[in-house]
Design a protein around this motif. Structure first.
Motif, mmCIF file in Angstrom:
data_model
loop_
_atom_site.group_PDB
_atom_site.id
_atom_site.type_symbol
_atom_site.label_atom_id
_atom_site.label_comp_id
_atom_site.label_asym_id
_atom_site.label_seq_id
_atom_site.Cartn_x
_atom_site.Cartn_y
_atom_site.Cartn_z
ATOM 1 N N ASN A 84 61.896 2.948 58.423
ATOM 2 C CA ASN A 84 60.515 2.528 58.686
ATOM 3 C C ASN A 84 60.491 1.198 59.445
ATOM 4 N N ALA A 85 61.299 0.249 58.979
ATOM 5 C CA ALA A 85 61.315 -1.075 59.597
ATOM 6 C C ALA A 85 61.743 -1.014 61.058
ATOM 7 N N GLU A 86 62.673 -0.101 61.364
ATOM 8 C CA GLU A 86 63.215 -0.034 62.728
ATOM 9 C C GLU A 86 62.541 1.058 63.562
ATOM 10 N N GLY A 87 61.553 1.731 62.999
ATOM 11 C CA GLY A 87 60.868 2.797 63.737
ATOM 12 C C GLY A 87 61.740 4.000 64.023
ATOM 13 N N VAL A 88 62.664 4.299 63.097
ATOM 14 C CA VAL A 88 63.579 5.426 63.267
ATOM 15 C C VAL A 88 63.044 6.647 62.511
ATOM 16 N N GLU A 89 63.029 7.798 63.180
ATOM 17 C CA GLU A 89 62.558 9.026 62.536
ATOM 18 C C GLU A 89 63.556 9.489 61.473
ATOM 19 N N LEU A 90 63.066 9.809 60.302
ATOM 20 C CA LEU A 90 63.919 10.317 59.228
ATOM 21 C C LEU A 90 63.439 11.713 58.868
ATOM 22 N N GLU A 91 64.348 12.686 58.948
ATOM 23 C CA GLU A 91 63.948 14.082 58.720
ATOM 24 C C GLU A 91 64.770 14.685 57.591
ATOM 25 N N TYR A 92 64.103 15.231 56.589
ATOM 26 C CA TYR A 92 64.813 15.985 55.557
ATOM 27 C C TYR A 92 65.022 17.397 56.078
ATOM 28 N N ASN A 93 66.296 17.814 56.186
ATOM 29 C CA ASN A 93 66.574 19.144 56.736
ATOM 30 C C ASN A 93 67.946 19.617 56.264
ATOM 31 N N GLN B 192 72.684 -0.984 66.002
ATOM 32 C CA GLN B 192 72.351 -0.348 67.278
ATOM 33 C C GLN B 192 71.061 0.454 67.127
ATOM 34 N N PRO B 193 69.981 -0.183 66.673
ATOM 35 C CA PRO B 193 68.755 0.581 66.382
ATOM 36 C C PRO B 193 68.225 1.338 67.598
ATOM 37 N N GLN B 194 68.402 0.753 68.787
ATOM 38 C CA GLN B 194 67.866 1.393 69.989
ATOM 39 C C GLN B 194 68.652 2.647 70.380
ATOM 40 N N LYS B 195 69.831 2.855 69.779
ATOM 41 C CA LYS B 195 70.631 4.033 70.099
ATOM 42 C C LYS B 195 70.347 5.212 69.166
ATOM 43 N N VAL B 196 69.647 4.948 68.070
ATOM 44 C CA VAL B 196 69.449 6.000 67.062
ATOM 45 C C VAL B 196 68.431 7.020 67.554
ATOM 46 N N VAL B 197 68.765 8.290 67.475
ATOM 47 C CA VAL B 197 67.842 9.366 67.839
ATOM 48 C C VAL B 197 67.000 9.741 66.618
ATOM 49 N N LYS B 198 67.694 10.036 65.539
ATOM 50 C CA LYS B 198 67.000 10.275 64.275
ATOM 51 C C LYS B 198 67.997 10.264 63.139
ATOM 52 N N VAL B 199 67.497 10.230 61.938
ATOM 53 C CA VAL B 199 68.362 10.301 60.764
ATOM 54 C C VAL B 199 68.030 11.596 60.035
ATOM 55 N N LEU B 200 69.072 12.390 59.789
ATOM 56 C CA LEU B 200 68.904 13.656 59.075
ATOM 57 C C LEU B 200 69.389 13.476 57.645
ATOM 58 N N VAL B 201 68.622 13.960 56.704
ATOM 59 C CA VAL B 201 68.955 13.751 55.296
ATOM 60 C C VAL B 201 68.805 15.084 54.569
ATOM 61 N N SER B 202 69.728 15.359 53.650
ATOM 62 C CA SER B 202 69.577 16.581 52.848
ATOM 63 C C SER B 202 68.810 16.249 51.573
ATOM 64 N N SER B 203 68.158 17.256 51.020
ATOM 65 C CA SER B 203 67.302 17.031 49.854
ATOM 66 C C SER B 203 68.097 16.488 48.670
ATOM 67 N N ALA B 204 69.408 16.764 48.644
ATOM 68 C CA ALA B 204 70.249 16.270 47.551
ATOM 69 C C ALA B 204 70.295 14.750 47.521
ATOM 70 N N TYR B 205 69.951 14.104 48.628
ATOM 71 C CA TYR B 205 70.030 12.639 48.705
ATOM 72 C C TYR B 205 68.764 11.982 48.188
ATOM 73 N N ARG B 206 67.702 12.750 48.028
ATOM 74 C CA ARG B 206 66.407 12.204 47.635
ATOM 75 C C ARG B 206 66.526 11.250 46.438
ATOM 76 N N GLU B 207 67.290 11.708 45.455
ATOM 77 C CA GLU B 207 67.331 10.986 44.185
ATOM 78 C C GLU B 207 67.951 9.590 44.275
#
Lengths: 239, 239
Positions: free
Chosen positions: A56-65, A30-45
């Motif tokens: 990136n492929a689907e043009g979805v905003e990804l925010e580390y917060n 459901q790419p057209q339904k996604v508002v954004k993806v929130l990620v915590s810094s612990a997931y970086r690794e």
């Protein structure tokens, strides 16, 4: 205006997919339904590259917060949250359906949806007001399967029947007319399996709605768990 | 010496039934295992008479103690706690069994036990160390059904087979030799249905343990939920 993300409430116009796996299913299905993806810094690794590439492929905003992730995630460790706009779909009249009247346990609902996908029944009618199928608990219990099915709300079983006239309806209830394993052979046409909620089952008015069915069990338990009953019924009807 | 009741840990020699319903099942089914019943004052008003009468009839101590109830109960409102000594039972070799290898989700375990009782299979083998079947979460999810079944621990499937020689064993695994719905008809003799745990299933060594079975599902899900798979298998084998 910037949306402020808070712990989920039913009246939100958006909901959350908690965890990387359901979030990936969300973006893929459901790419057209996604508002954004929130990620915590612990997931970086660990494994963040797959998610980043997909966004990136689907043009979805990804925010580390970390702050927002911590604020809205359930108590367990959760490093990825997919924020998405809630939606409904139209059921496919040519396909078989499951109908749930007033489901109340979101974990059961998610398990049922995953089981439906497993047995190739991808249309779910929710009968009666109140259920919020995109509750994060249901999303999580479905392990993202929820993004692969159609679901639609109906005020009453009458409304559902009006839309889908002439189908074979099977309400599952204690004291149903036929035991599931003795059900007469059916024509190969779309069916609707109807189940009540965890506490009350279907009320007596459903007895006249199609051919009532019971899954026989010992009198040592009051009833089968709802998700178990749906699983057994789906197995029997699709085998 | 007075026992100090604390939140449950696996190494305790006793466990807890949280809630009035499971506690009543405990007292009725395993009265000799009950240490005492703890009740919070909030329970006095509603339905406390049934519980009090049952405790009196069975000679079980009932203590009103808000402090202890609050300390050891899970976060939801819980007004009644049955404290009981942990126990094991001997499986009945003349009956059909379910065997679970290394079950890890206590909620699933409880649901499976309740489903077993529903289909009249009352003997559960736990294969491999680690599981703690009397964990309060399993007790609660079973809604007290756990007190009505026999369960026994085995270090390995080989130990189990040695004790119960000559039975028909059915390991459920992806790529099983037979699909459940095409299984050749069986003699009417006791069977054992074997399942792996939620994350890993049964390892390849189980393929030679009896007749392997698969519950066919679409490739849109990785696997069925364990409790759903056990429910479907019990339905098919007992119908």
């Amino acid at each position: 205006m910037q949306t402020v993300y808070k712990p989920y409430k039913k009246d939100f116009e958006f909901s959350y997919a908690f965890g990387a796996f359901p979030t990936i299913e969300l973006i893929k299905s459901q790419p057209q339904k996604v508002v954004k993806v929130l990620v915590s810094s612990a997931y970086r690794e660990e494994g963040a590259e797959t998610l980043t590439a997909l966004c990136n492929a689907e043009g979805v905003e990804l925010e580390y917060n970390d702050h927002i992730v911590n604020r809205i995630s359930p108590k367990e460790n959760c490093f990825v949250i997919g924020v998405f706009n809630k939606y409904v779909c139209m059921l496919d009249g040519a396909k078989s359906h499951v109908a749930l009247a007033n489901p109340s346990n979101m974990g059961n609902l998610g398990t049922i949806i995953r089981t439906m996908l497993g047995f190739g029944v991808k249309d779910l009618a929710i009968i009666g007001g109140g259920a919020d199928i995109l509750d994060p608990k249901a999303v999580r219990a479905s392990m993202g399967a929820i993004f692969h099915i159609n679901f639609e709300y109906f005020d009453s079983i009458e409304d559902y029947k009006e839309r889908f006239d002439g189908r074979d309806l099977y309400p599952f209830m204690l004291g149903g007319e036929f035991a599931l394993n003795t059900l007469p052979s059916r024509e190969k046409k779309p069916f609707t399996l109807i189940f009540g909620n965890e506490a009350t089952g279907l009320d007596e008015s459903y007895r006249g709605v199609g051919q009532s069915v019971v899954i026989k069990h010992s009198n040592e338990i009051d009833s089968l768990n709802l998700s178990i009953a749906v699983g057994i019924a789906l197995y029997e009807f699709t085998k």
